[in-house]
Enzyme design. Structure first.
Site, PDB file in Angstrom:
ATOM      1  N   ARG A  39      11.379  -2.081  10.873  1.00 22.39           N
ATOM      2  CA  ARG A  39      10.339  -1.589  11.788  1.00 22.39           C
ATOM      3  C   ARG A  39      10.137  -2.541  12.972  1.00 22.39           C
ATOM      4  O   ARG A  39      10.198  -3.746  12.804  1.00 22.39           O
ATOM      5  CB  ARG A  39       9.016  -1.428  11.022  1.00 22.39           C
TER       6      ARG A  39
ATOM      7  N   ARG B 188      -9.385   1.458   8.565  1.00 21.85           N
ATOM      8  CA  ARG B 188      -8.956   0.100   8.865  1.00 21.85           C
ATOM      9  C   ARG B 188     -10.018  -0.671   9.613  1.00 21.85           C
ATOM     10  O   ARG B 188      -9.826  -1.828   9.933  1.00 21.85           O
ATOM     11  CB  ARG B 188      -7.744   0.207   9.763  1.00 21.85           C
TER      12      ARG B 188
ATOM     13  N   ARG C 161      11.901  -5.824   4.542  1.00 25.85           N
ATOM     14  CA  ARG C 161      11.598  -4.393   4.393  1.00 25.85           C
ATOM     15  C   ARG C 161      12.547  -3.545   5.229  1.00 25.85           C
ATOM     16  O   ARG C 161      12.898  -3.877   6.344  1.00 25.85           O
ATOM     17  CB  ARG C 161      10.171  -4.092   4.839  1.00 25.85           C
TER      18      ARG C 161
ATOM     19  N   LYS D 108       0.834  -1.216   0.000  1.00 20.43           N
ATOM     20  CA  LYS D 108       0.000   0.000   0.000  1.00 20.43           C
ATOM     21  C   LYS D 108       0.861   1.255   0.000  1.00 20.43           C
ATOM     22  O   LYS D 108       0.636   2.175  -0.772  1.00 20.43           O
ATOM     23  CB  LYS D 108      -0.898   0.052   1.258  1.00 20.43           C
TER      24      LYS D 108
ATOM     25  N   ARG E  68      -0.665  -9.003  13.095  1.00 16.83           N
ATOM     26  CA  ARG E  68      -1.194  -7.952  12.215  1.00 16.83           C
ATOM     27  C   ARG E  68      -2.062  -8.566  11.127  1.00 16.83           C
ATOM     28  O   ARG E  68      -3.076  -7.993  10.738  1.00 16.83           O
ATOM     29  CB  ARG E  68      -0.039  -7.150  11.604  1.00 16.83           C
TER      30      ARG E  68
HETATM   31  P1  AP5 Z   1       4.905  -1.635   1.789  1.00 15.48           P
HETATM   32  O1  AP5 Z   1       4.602  -0.759   0.640  1.00 15.48           O
HETATM   33  O2  AP5 Z   1       5.725  -1.088   2.894  1.00 15.48           O
HETATM   34  O3  AP5 Z   1       3.553  -2.309   2.331  1.00 15.48           O
HETATM   35  P2  AP5 Z   1       2.340  -1.728   3.157  1.00 15.48           P
HETATM   36  O4  AP5 Z   1       1.114  -2.332   2.594  1.00 15.48           O
HETATM   37  O5  AP5 Z   1       2.427  -0.229   3.243  1.00 15.48           O
HETATM   38  O6  AP5 Z   1       2.648  -2.410   4.550  1.00 15.48           O
HETATM   39  P3  AP5 Z   1       2.613  -1.826   6.022  1.00 15.48           P
HETATM   40  O7  AP5 Z   1       3.331  -2.809   6.894  1.00 15.48           O
HETATM   41  O8  AP5 Z   1       3.078  -0.416   6.050  1.00 15.48           O
HETATM   42  O9  AP5 Z   1       1.121  -1.918   6.297  1.00 15.48           O
HETATM   43  P4  AP5 Z   1       0.448  -1.939   7.619  1.00 15.48           P
HETATM   44  O10 AP5 Z   1      -0.917  -1.765   7.136  1.00 15.48           O
HETATM   45  O11 AP5 Z   1       0.649  -3.096   8.481  1.00 15.48           O
HETATM   46  O12 AP5 Z   1       1.211  -0.782   8.435  1.00 15.48           O
HETATM   47  P5  AP5 Z   1       0.866   0.735   8.754  1.00 15.48           P
HETATM   48  O13 AP5 Z   1       2.091   1.509   8.747  1.00 15.48           O
HETATM   49  O14 AP5 Z   1      -0.286   1.177   7.932  1.00 15.48           O
HETATM   50  O15 AP5 Z   1       5.587  -2.971   1.217  1.00 15.48           O
HETATM   51  C1  AP5 Z   1       6.028  -4.002   2.075  1.00 15.48           C
HETATM   52  C2  AP5 Z   1       7.399  -4.536   1.620  1.00 15.48           C
HETATM   53  O16 AP5 Z   1       7.263  -5.183   0.367  1.00 15.48           O
HETATM   54  C3  AP5 Z   1       8.433  -3.424   1.400  1.00 15.48           C
HETATM   55  O17 AP5 Z   1       9.697  -3.900   1.760  1.00 15.48           O
HETATM   56  C4  AP5 Z   1       8.359  -3.140  -0.097  1.00 15.48           C
HETATM   57  O18 AP5 Z   1       9.573  -2.619  -0.579  1.00 15.48           O
HETATM   58  C5  AP5 Z   1       8.043  -4.520  -0.649  1.00 15.48           C
HETATM   59  N1  AP5 Z   1       7.202  -4.483  -1.837  1.00 15.48           N
HETATM   60  C6  AP5 Z   1       6.201  -3.593  -2.121  1.00 15.48           C
HETATM   61  N2  AP5 Z   1       5.635  -3.877  -3.307  1.00 15.48           N
HETATM   62  C7  AP5 Z   1       6.274  -4.993  -3.767  1.00 15.48           C
HETATM   63  C8  AP5 Z   1       6.122  -5.797  -4.945  1.00 15.48           C
HETATM   64  N3  AP5 Z   1       5.189  -5.525  -5.876  1.00 15.48           N
HETATM   65  N4  AP5 Z   1       6.946  -6.861  -5.089  1.00 15.48           N
HETATM   66  C9  AP5 Z   1       7.886  -7.158  -4.146  1.00 15.48           C
HETATM   67  N5  AP5 Z   1       8.082  -6.438  -3.016  1.00 15.48           N
HETATM   68  C10 AP5 Z   1       7.283  -5.363  -2.834  1.00 15.48           C
HETATM   69  O19 AP5 Z   1       0.342   0.573  10.268  1.00 15.48           O
HETATM   70  C11 AP5 Z   1       1.217   0.169  11.302  1.00 15.48           C
HETATM   71  C12 AP5 Z   1       0.444   0.102  12.605  1.00 15.48           C
HETATM   72  O20 AP5 Z   1      -0.077   1.410  12.934  1.00 15.48           O
HETATM   73  C13 AP5 Z   1      -0.788  -0.809  12.598  1.00 15.48           C
HETATM   74  O21 AP5 Z   1      -0.454  -2.141  12.874  1.00 15.48           O
HETATM   75  C14 AP5 Z   1      -1.626  -0.152  13.708  1.00 15.48           C
HETATM   76  O22 AP5 Z   1      -1.163  -0.524  14.979  1.00 15.48           O
HETATM   77  C15 AP5 Z   1      -1.356   1.336  13.515  1.00 15.48           C
HETATM   78  N6  AP5 Z   1      -2.339   1.974  12.613  1.00 15.48           N
HETATM   79  C16 AP5 Z   1      -2.088   2.576  11.415  1.00 15.48           C
HETATM   80  N7  AP5 Z   1      -3.212   3.037  10.861  1.00 15.48           N
HETATM   81  C17 AP5 Z   1      -4.223   2.717  11.715  1.00 15.48           C
HETATM   82  C18 AP5 Z   1      -5.638   2.907  11.691  1.00 15.48           C
HETATM   83  N8  AP5 Z   1      -6.250   3.508  10.649  1.00 15.48           N
HETATM   84  N9  AP5 Z   1      -6.359   2.450  12.744  1.00 15.48           N
HETATM   85  C19 AP5 Z   1      -5.770   1.851  13.798  1.00 15.48           C
HETATM   86  N10 AP5 Z   1      -4.442   1.630  13.876  1.00 15.48           N
HETATM   87  C20 AP5 Z   1      -3.669   2.055  12.839  1.00 15.48           C
HETATM   88 MG    MG Z   2       2.833   1.133   4.804  1.00 16.87          MG
END
Ligand code: AP5
Ligand code: MG
Length: 213
Positions: A160, A88, A127, A13, A171
């Site tokens: 991270r 979410r 990552r 994402k 997660r």
């Molecule tokens: P990446 O692009 O980093 O993936 P992502 O979907 O952004 O993954 P996240 O881990 O950031 O998502 P998340 O939803 O768990 O975390 P968030 O920060 O939102 O890609 C992943 C890896 O794959 C990278 O290394 C990338 O380079 C690689 N990659 C990408 N595309 C690729 C491809 N096509 N092929 C191969 N490799 C590829 O949230 C973190 C925490 O914050 C949550 O757990 C929660 O506690 C809190 N939080 C955030 N938002 C909320 C909310 N709205 N409500 C409640 N809690 C929240």
């Molecule tokens: Mg992300």
């Protein structure tokens, strides 16, 4: 243009949201990045959010919704934005919907980046993230030009805290229980589009731009 990115943790994402933001000239708004910046700066919000994030749990809706609504009310979001990691939960989606309704606006497209669970854990351990500008790399698939250093802002890259395999499993469970129902929610609104997130990053982006035009 108002876009939502849906998908499991690690689906890509953030990677795609950044590319969308650049191409369409709209801000990339990631609640996860906002929380991580607060943790890094030692704010009260950051300390509260960290308790949940480190366990792979969601930060409570009350806290998250306020932060998001404040962010999208800023001037740079007037022409639209790409939301990454919000909503979410169904209650978060409903609050966003109501806030947009009051302004006579709506979400144009919810993009579901589809990646099966078995691919996810592998991706997360490789990552590397920049906590300063939010850029994301992968040691095999998307390496930075210089090992351990962010291409954009030259800060140090880190693994991270919530990317440990056992936390990733949590997660994923939270995603299936609380976030996946949003696929149906946005399908019902007629704005859901699914792309295959297992493809190469540029191919995923091509599929997304074909949808957004
Ligand atoms: P990446 O692009 O980093 O993936 P992502 O979907 O952004 O993954 P996240 O881990 O950031 O998502 P998340 O939803 O768990 O975390 P968030 O920060 O939102 O890609 C992943 C890896 O794959 C990278 O290394 C990338 O380079 C690689 N990659 C990408 N595309 C690729 C491809 N096509 N092929 C191969 N490799 C590829 O949230 C973190 C925490 O914050 C949550 O757990 C929660 O506690 C809190 N939080 C955030 N938002 C909320 C909310 N709205 N409500 C409640 N809690 C929240
Ligand atoms: Mg992300």
């Amino acid at each position: 243009m108002k876009i939502i990115m849906l998908g499991a943790p690690g689906a890509g994402k953030g990677t795609q949201a950044k590319m969308i933001a650049e191409k369409y000239g709209i801000p990339h708004v990631s609640t996860g990045d906002i929380f991580r910046a607060n943790i890094k700066n030692g704010t009260e919000l950051g300390m509260e959010a960290k308790k949940y994030m480190d366990q792979g749990l969601l930060v409570p809706d009350e806290l998250t919704v306020k932060i998001l609504l404040d962010r999208v009310a800023q001037a740079d979001c007037a022409e639209g934005y790409v939301l990454d990691g919000f909503p979410r939960t169904i209650p978060q989606a409903e609050v966003l919907d109501e806030a947009l309704n009051r302004l006579g606006e709506k979400i144009d497209c919810a993009i579901n980046v589809d990646v099966p669970d078995e691919n996810i854990v592998k991706r997360m351990s490789g990552r590397r993230a920049c906590l300063k500008c939010g850029a994301t790399y992968h040691i095999e698939h998307i390496p930075p030009k210089r090992e351990g250093i962010c291409d954009s802002c030259e800060s140090e890259l880190v693994l991270r805290d919530d990317d440990k395999p056992e936390t990733v499993q949590n997660r994923l469970k939270v995603y299936h229980d609380q976030t996946q129902p949003l696929i149906e929610f946005y399908t019902g609104k007629g704005v859901l589009k699914t792309v295959d997130g297992t493809a190469d990053m540029q191919d995923v982006f091509a599929a997304i731009t074909a949808i957004l035009g």
